[in-house]
Design a protein around this motif. Structure first.
Motif, PDB file in Angstrom:
ATOM      1  N   PHE A  17      -2.302  -2.837  -4.577  1.00 43.06           N
ATOM      2  CA  PHE A  17      -3.093  -3.004  -3.305  1.00 43.06           C
ATOM      3  C   PHE A  17      -3.179  -4.581  -2.598  1.00 43.06           C
ATOM      4  O   PHE A  17      -2.954  -4.651  -1.464  1.00 43.06           O
ATOM      5  N   ASP A  74     -13.737  -2.924  -2.077  1.00 39.05           N
ATOM      6  CA  ASP A  74     -12.398  -2.822  -2.322  1.00 39.05           C
ATOM      7  C   ASP A  74     -11.838  -3.756  -3.596  1.00 39.05           C
ATOM      8  O   ASP A  74     -12.731  -4.559  -3.634  1.00 39.05           O
ATOM      9  N   SER A 116     -12.404   6.851   2.871  1.00 45.77           N
ATOM     10  CA  SER A 116     -11.134   7.204   3.805  1.00 45.77           C
ATOM     11  C   SER A 116      -9.831   6.649   2.937  1.00 45.77           C
ATOM     12  O   SER A 116      -9.598   5.415   3.107  1.00 45.77           O
ATOM     13  N   GLY A 117      -8.917   7.454   2.312  1.00 49.41           N
ATOM     14  CA  GLY A 117      -7.745   7.264   1.979  1.00 49.41           C
ATOM     15  C   GLY A 117      -7.850   6.582   0.515  1.00 49.41           C
ATOM     16  O   GLY A 117      -6.927   5.764   0.222  1.00 49.41           O
ATOM     17  N   LEU A 118      -8.921   6.867  -0.322  1.00 52.90           N
ATOM     18  CA  LEU A 118      -9.102   6.398  -1.648  1.00 52.90           C
ATOM     19  C   LEU A 118      -8.849   7.337  -2.753  1.00 52.90           C
ATOM     20  O   LEU A 118      -8.025   7.304  -3.683  1.00 52.90           O
TER      21      LEU A 118
HETATM   22  N1  SAH Z   1     -10.395   3.032   3.819  1.00 51.31           N
HETATM   23  C1  SAH Z   1      -9.494   2.062   4.389  1.00 51.31           C
HETATM   24  C2  SAH Z   1      -8.186   1.696   3.379  1.00 51.31           C
HETATM   25  C3  SAH Z   1      -7.489   2.966   2.968  1.00 51.31           C
HETATM   26  S1  SAH Z   1      -6.346   2.469   1.665  1.00 51.31           S
HETATM   27  C4  SAH Z   1      -8.822   2.821   5.832  1.00 51.31           C
HETATM   28  O1  SAH Z   1      -9.311   3.681   5.884  1.00 51.31           O
HETATM   29  O2  SAH Z   1      -8.243   2.024   6.415  1.00 51.31           O
HETATM   30  C5  SAH Z   1      -7.307   2.548   0.065  1.00 51.31           C
HETATM   31  C6  SAH Z   1      -7.775   1.350  -0.445  1.00 51.31           C
HETATM   32  O3  SAH Z   1      -8.213   1.346  -1.376  1.00 51.31           O
HETATM   33  C7  SAH Z   1      -6.965  -0.034  -0.426  1.00 51.31           C
HETATM   34  O4  SAH Z   1      -7.745  -0.976   0.463  1.00 51.31           O
HETATM   35  C8  SAH Z   1      -7.156  -0.493  -1.842  1.00 51.31           C
HETATM   36  O5  SAH Z   1      -7.037  -1.773  -2.188  1.00 51.31           O
HETATM   37  C9  SAH Z   1      -8.454   0.284  -2.092  1.00 51.31           C
HETATM   38  N2  SAH Z   1      -8.584   0.401  -3.660  1.00 51.31           N
HETATM   39  C10 SAH Z   1      -7.323   1.096  -4.463  1.00 51.31           C
HETATM   40  N3  SAH Z   1      -7.806   1.238  -5.548  1.00 51.31           N
HETATM   41  C11 SAH Z   1      -9.277   0.866  -5.629  1.00 51.31           C
HETATM   42  C12 SAH Z   1     -10.134   0.695  -6.746  1.00 51.31           C
HETATM   43  N4  SAH Z   1      -9.885   1.404  -8.012  1.00 51.31           N
HETATM   44  N5  SAH Z   1     -11.164   0.240  -6.523  1.00 51.31           N
HETATM   45  C13 SAH Z   1     -11.568   0.021  -5.237  1.00 51.31           C
HETATM   46  N6  SAH Z   1     -10.832  -0.060  -4.297  1.00 51.31           N
HETATM   47  C14 SAH Z   1      -9.569   0.256  -4.307  1.00 51.31           C
END
Ligand code: SAH
Length: 204
Positions: A17, A74, A116-118
């Motif tokens: 990422f 993040d 949101s999106g994780l």
């Molecule tokens: N919430 C944001 C980004 C979504 S993309 C939005 O809505 O725009 C997913 C995000 O999760 C990325 O920024 C990535 O760096 C982070 N991510 C991925 N694996 C992770 C982990 N194990 N711990 C923390 N963050 C993580």
């Protein structure tokens, strides 16, 4: 940031990422997700709030503007540096730090978590660890709000698709699923909206 911290962050970022933030990743829309505005309008929010996998912070900064105490984490240091810079520029109190969502113990205690999106980036195995990690920092009766890709989105590009049963299954012990509704995740791609689920899940 010290060299050791840098190295630790690289180790956290096994999925690459961090390198996606050298450009503009597809989820970077420069504003909060519309579904996050909906979550805010429709729900009761109690701080402190954790925005988990916060990226460059637009969702967290929106909640901070509403007066909530917000921390974003993040694994990508570049995203966190940008989020902190925006918070300062906008004169907001939201703070951001690098951390691994799978190892949250020690990050704090929260009454709300926004994802949101994780959730949809994790393998089956990591998904189990993730839900345990969430449980370790969310207070009883705290609310976890989730926006993730749904199986109704065709194709195989991007993150894995998640179906409703998988969400119910992941949160079957120690949680109460209050709502799962069809939603849209916004992107900066040619296809600006992707089929998603918006979920409201309570920690019991
Ligand atoms: N919430 C944001 C980004 C979504 S993309 C939005 O809505 O725009 C997913 C995000 O999760 C990325 O920024 C990535 O760096 C982070 N991510 C991925 N694996 C992770 C982990 N194990 N711990 C923390 N963050 C993580």
């Amino acid at each position: 940031m010290s060299l050791n911290e840098d190295l630790r962050n690289v180790a956290l970022d096994a999925n690459g990422f961090e390198s996606s933030y050298q450009g503009v990743p597809p989820w970077e829309i420069g504003r909060p997700q519309a579904e996050v505005l909906k979550f805010y309008a429709e729900g009761e929010w109690k701080g402190p709030v954790l925005d988990i996998g916060c990226g460059t912070g637009e969702n967290a900064l929106f909640l901070a503007e509403k007066g909530l105490e917000v921390i974003g984490i993040d694994s990508a240091p570049t995203a966190i540096a940008r989020a902190n810079q925006k918070s300062k520029e906008r004169n907001l109190s939201a703070s951001f730090k690098t951390a691994n969502a799978l190892e949250l113990a020690g990050v704090g205690r929260f009454h709300s978590i926004l994802d949101s999106g994780l959730f949809h980036v994790f393998s089956d195995e990591d998904r189990l660890r993730y839900v345990q990690s969430l449980a370790s920092v969310l207070n009883p009766s705290g609310i976890y709000r989730l926006l993730c890709f749904s199986e109704r989105e065709p194709g195989t590009w991007g993150p894995r698709r998640v179906c409703e049963d998988e969400i119910r299954n992941a949160f079957k012990n120690g949680w109460r699923v209050l709502e799962i509704r069809p939603a849209l995740f916004e992107t900066n791609l040619e296809k600006p909206q992707v089929e998603a689920w918006a979920c409201v899940i309570e920690r019991v």
